[in-house]
Design a protein around this motif. Structure first.
Motif, short mmCIF file in Angstrom:
data_model
loop_
_atom_site.label_atom_id
_atom_site.label_comp_id
_atom_site.label_asym_id
_atom_site.label_seq_id
_atom_site.Cartn_x
_atom_site.Cartn_y
_atom_site.Cartn_z
N GLY A 164 27.72 35.46 -15.70
CA GLY A 164 27.89 34.52 -16.78
C GLY A 164 26.78 34.43 -17.81
O GLY A 164 25.97 35.33 -17.98
N ARG A 165 26.75 33.28 -18.47
CA ARG A 165 25.91 33.08 -19.64
C ARG A 165 24.42 33.08 -19.34
O ARG A 165 23.61 33.45 -20.20
CB ARG A 165 26.31 31.77 -20.32
N ALA A 166 24.01 32.65 -18.15
CA ALA A 166 22.58 32.71 -17.82
C ALA A 166 22.07 34.14 -17.87
O ALA A 166 20.93 34.40 -18.28
CB ALA A 166 22.33 32.10 -16.44
N GLY A 167 22.92 35.09 -17.44
CA GLY A 167 22.54 36.49 -17.54
C GLY A 167 22.42 36.97 -18.98
O GLY A 167 21.55 37.77 -19.31
N LYS A 192 23.69 28.78 -29.18
CA LYS A 192 25.08 28.49 -28.86
C LYS A 192 25.33 28.54 -27.35
O LYS A 192 26.05 27.69 -26.80
CB LYS A 192 26.01 29.49 -29.58
N ILE A 193 24.75 29.52 -26.70
CA ILE A 193 24.97 29.65 -25.25
C ILE A 193 24.33 28.49 -24.50
O ILE A 193 24.92 27.92 -23.57
CB ILE A 193 24.46 31.01 -24.76
N ILE A 194 23.11 28.13 -24.86
CA ILE A 194 22.46 27.01 -24.19
C ILE A 194 23.27 25.73 -24.37
O ILE A 194 23.46 24.95 -23.42
CB ILE A 194 21.02 26.85 -24.68
N GLN A 195 23.74 25.50 -25.57
CA GLN A 195 24.53 24.30 -25.83
C GLN A 195 25.80 24.28 -24.96
O GLN A 195 26.20 23.23 -24.44
CB GLN A 195 24.89 24.20 -27.32
N ILE A 225 20.25 29.30 -13.65
CA ILE A 225 20.69 28.81 -14.96
C ILE A 225 19.57 28.01 -15.60
O ILE A 225 19.22 28.20 -16.77
CB ILE A 225 21.97 27.96 -14.83
N ILE A 226 18.97 27.11 -14.82
CA ILE A 226 17.86 26.31 -15.32
C ILE A 226 16.71 27.20 -15.77
O ILE A 226 16.16 27.05 -16.87
CB ILE A 226 17.38 25.33 -14.24
N SER A 227 16.32 28.14 -14.91
CA SER A 227 15.15 28.98 -15.24
C SER A 227 15.41 29.82 -16.47
O SER A 227 14.50 30.01 -17.30
CB SER A 227 14.76 29.86 -14.03
N ASN A 228 16.63 30.30 -16.66
CA ASN A 228 16.89 31.14 -17.83
C ASN A 228 17.00 30.32 -19.11
O ASN A 228 16.61 30.79 -20.18
CB ASN A 228 18.12 32.00 -17.59
#
Length: 400
Positions: A164-167, A192-195, A225-228
Motif C-alpha cells: 500500500g501507500r506507506a510503501g 496527497k498520500i499522507i492526507q 505506516i507511522i514511520s514512513n
C-alpha cells in the motif's frame, strides 16, 4: 566462531534455542563482515545473474519490485555504489551491476495493479522507475512514477507497507534522497498520500476486501505506516503521535507485540513482532523527544524477546530470519546472531534441512540479497561510518 547451527529447537520448531541467554560467555564476535559480503554477492551472481531468462524461484520468476526479483537486487547494488563504490566483484563494480539488474526487461511490466502486486513495494513498474530514477538521476522515471499513482487500482485500505501507500511514501522518500531534483514532482504526491492515510482509522489490511485485519507490525501494520509518514515529512509527527503511543501501550509483558491489535500471532520477525517494531522505532526516536524515554524502554524490553526467541529456523533473511532479527539487537548480541547467518552455515543448513528453505532464492526481502544487505550494514557499522539502522535501514521500509 561456531562451525554449525544450533541443534536444539523450541517445541514449535520456529526458533533455535539460544544457549547464550543462559551462558553469556558463549557470545562471540563476528570477524570481518566484508568477507561475507563479498561471498554473498558472488552467490547472487551464481544463483541469479543479470541475464534473461530470469532464474529467480519466487512465483515462477515473476518480478515483484523491491520484494523479490532483479529490481530488488539492483536496489542492493545501488546502495553498495554509495557505500562501497570501488568494491570489485568479478571485474565489475556495484554501479555496473545496478545498471545490469535494471536492464532485464522490467519496462515490459505495465503500471496497472494486479491482484498479487498491490501498488507499492511489490509493484514492479513503480519500483523499477523509482530505483532507476535514483541510479540514473532520470527525471523521466520520476514522472512515470508520479503520473501513474492515480492510475493504480487503489483499494482505500491499501495503506500498509508492502502492498500500500506507506510503501509509496518510502519509494518517494528514497527518490528524493538520491535525486533531490525530484522533490518538485513528488512533494504534491506525498502530501496527497499522507492526507489519505490520515483519513482512515483504524488502518486495516487484507488482500480480500471482505477479510480485513488491524495489523500493527512492520509488514502490514501501523508502525511502518507511522514511520514512513514521519520519515517522509516530519511535520506530521504530531498528527500520528497518538497512534504511536497506542502501539507502545500494546507491548506485552514479555516484550513482544502480537500481530494484530486484538491479539493474533505471537511472532518474532520483521513483518510481525518485536524485530520490525525495533527497526521502525529506532529512526522514529529523534522525532519524538518527549517520548524518547518510553521508546527506549520499549526497545530495550523488545530486544530481550528477540535475544531469547529470534534465532529463527527459516532461511536467514531480512523479513523472517536471523539476519533481520540480528539488527534489532545491539552489539555484541547482533554479532552473535549474525555468526549463524554466514554463507557457509546457510549453505550447510539448507543442505541438511536444519534450515527451512525460502520460496525465493535471491531477493532482498527473503533471500541472498537480503543477507548481503545485512553484511553491508554490519560492515558499515564495524568500519565506524555511522549507525546502519539510521543511515541505511531496511530496504523499502526504513531506508532514507
Amino acid at each position: 566462531m561456531s562451525t554449525s547451527l544450533p541443534k536444539q529447537k523450541d517445541p514449535t520448531g520456529r526458533y533455535f534455542i539460544n544457549e547464550a541467554v543462559e551462558k553469556p560467555e558463549l557470545i562471540q564476535p563476528m570477524p570481518n563482515p566484508y568477507d561475507h559480503l563479498v561471498t554473498s554477492l558472488e552467490n547472487i551472481l551464481d544463483i541469479c545473474p543479470p541475464n534473461i531468462p530470469w532464474t529467480g524461484s519466487f512465483a515462477r520468476g515473476l518480478y515483484f519490485g523491491l520484494f523479490v526479483g532483479p529490481t530488488s537486487i539492483a536496489f542492493l547494488f545501488l546502495w553498495l555504489s554509495k557505500i562501497h563504490p570501488d568494491l570489485a566483484i568479478r571485474g565489475l563494480f556495484p554501479a555496473d551491476y545496478c545498471k545490469a539488474y535494471l536492464s532485464l526487461r522490467q519496462e515490459e511490466y505495465p503500471p496497472e495493479e494486479t491482484p498479487r502486486s498491490g501498488c507499492s513495494l511489490n509493484h514492479e513498474y513503480m519500483c523499477y522507475n523509482a530505483v532507476k530514477a535514483c541510479f540514473a538521476k532520470d527525471i523521466t522515471c520520476v514522472q512515470n512514477f508520479a503520473q501513474n499513482i492515480d492510475k493504480l487500482n487503489f483499494r482505500p485500505t491499501f495503506i500498509e507497507l508492502l502492498f500500500g501507500r506507506a510503501g509509496l511514501l518510502s519509494l518517494m522518500r528514497t527518490m528524493k534522497y538520491w535525486f533531490p531534483e525530484s522533490s518538485e514532482i513528488l512533494d504534491p504526491e506525498i502530501e496527497k498520500i499522507i492526507q489519505h492515510c490520515l483519513s482512515y482509522d483504524p488502518w486495516t489490511f487484507g488482500v480480500n476486501p471482505d477479510h480485513q485485519k488491524h495489523f500493527i507490525g512492520a509488514g502490514h501494520g501501523d508502525i511502518a505506516i507511522i514511520s514512513n509518514i514521519v520519515m517522509t515529512n516530519p511535520a506530521y509527527a504530531p498528527k500520528v503521535q497518538g497512534r504511536l503511543e497506542k502501539i507502545l501501550a500494546l507491548q506485552t509483558d514479555g516484550g513482544n507485540w502480537l500481530s494484530c491489535e486484538d491479539g493474533g500471532e505471537d511472532l518474532v520477525q520483521f513483518c510481525h513482532g518485536a524485530p520490525g517494531m525495533i527497526w521502525c522505532l529506532i529512526p522514529l526516536r529523534k522525532y519524538y523527544p518527549d517520548l524518547r524515554e518510553k521508546i527506549d524502554g520499549a526497545i530495550e524490553k523488545a530486544r530481550k524477546v528477540v535475544w531469547e526467541r529470534g534465532l529463527l529456523t527459516k532461511e536467514p533473511c531480512l523479513c523472517h530470519g536471523i539476519t533481520g532479527n540480528a539488527f534489532a539487537l545491539a552489539e555484541p548480541q547482533r554479532s552473535h546472531f549474525l555468526r549463524y547467518a554466514t554463507p557457509s552455515l546457510v549453505r550447510a543448513g539448507l543442505a541438511d534441512e536444519t534450515l527451512e528453505r525460502s520460496s525465493d532464492n535471491s531477493g532482498v526481502w527473503w533471500s541472498e540479497a537480503g543477507r548481503a544487505w545485512g553484511w553491508m550494514m554490519h560492515d558499515y557499522d564495524r568500519a565506524g561510518l555511522g549507525d546502519p539502522m539510521e543511515d541505511i535501514g531496511y530496504p523499502g521500509a526504513t531506508n532514507p
